[in-house]
Design a protein around this motif. Structure first.
Motif, PDB file in Angstrom:
ATOM      1  N   ALA A  63       8.901  16.571   2.973  1.00  0.00           N
ATOM      2  CA  ALA A  63       8.826  15.217   2.418  1.00  0.00           C
ATOM      3  C   ALA A  63       7.447  14.947   1.823  1.00  0.00           C
ATOM      4  O   ALA A  63       7.337  14.347   0.748  1.00  0.00           O
ATOM      5  N   CYS A  67       6.425  13.971  -2.179  1.00  0.00           N
ATOM      6  CA  CYS A  67       5.624  12.822  -2.625  1.00  0.00           C
ATOM      7  C   CYS A  67       4.674  13.191  -3.756  1.00  0.00           C
ATOM      8  O   CYS A  67       4.284  12.331  -4.546  1.00  0.00           O
ATOM      9  N   PHE A  81      10.936   7.540   4.250  1.00  0.00           N
ATOM     10  CA  PHE A  81      12.176   8.301   4.226  1.00  0.00           C
ATOM     11  C   PHE A  81      13.349   7.346   4.086  1.00  0.00           C
ATOM     12  O   PHE A  81      13.422   6.326   4.766  1.00  0.00           O
ATOM     13  N   PHE A 133      13.890   8.711  -0.672  1.00  0.00           N
ATOM     14  CA  PHE A 133      12.729   7.910  -0.330  1.00  0.00           C
ATOM     15  C   PHE A 133      12.824   6.532  -0.960  1.00  0.00           C
ATOM     16  O   PHE A 133      13.428   6.371  -2.006  1.00  0.00           O
TER      17      PHE A 133
END
Length: 136
Positions: A63, A67, A81, A133
């Protein structure tokens, strides 16, 4: 990007900043790397005598790599998330391993981003997932 440069785009700090470096590797492609030292907090008790990086930590590393793909939109905001789908673990990540994540954006709608990622150790797939996200 170094850890210090990553801190400019995501709010994570040690011990939750879980990448050593990251970069854009092409249009809509990002790569993140982390070398497991063996003394990390998430290895304590997981598992004594046979430390393995927990799957949830691998997902967080992935994750954080994602980004980087939407860095300009994330700066000054908090990426949260929204979901994890189709997560599959294909191998173990252990001390001494460098896990390399390759991620791409699937689509973007308003503050919502959808991505996919894979993690490799020595070019062997160990984890893959679809991620979403919300940038608040």
């Amino acid at each position: 990007m170094t850890k210090e440069e990553l801190k400019q785009i995501i709010p994570h700090r040690e011990p939750m900043l879980l990448l050593d470096e990251a970069s854009l590797t092409g249009e809509n492609l990002a790569e993140g790397k982390y070398t497991v030292r063996g003394d990390e907090w998430f290895l304590q008790g997981h598992f004594p005598g046979n430390p393995v990086v927990p799957g949830v930590i691998q997902c967080e590393m992935m994750a954080q790599t994602c980004c980087v793909l939407f860095a300009e939109d994330v700066k000054g905001h908090t990426p949260l998330f929204g979901g994890l789908d189709k997560v599959r673990f294909k191998g173990q990540v252990k001390p001494g391993d460098t896990i390399v994540f390759r991620c791409s954006t699937v689509k973007h709608r308003g503050p919502f981003y959808f991505a996919q990622g894979e993690g490799f150790v020595n070019d062997t797939l160990v984890v893959k997932a679809e991620l979403s996200f919300a940038v608040t």
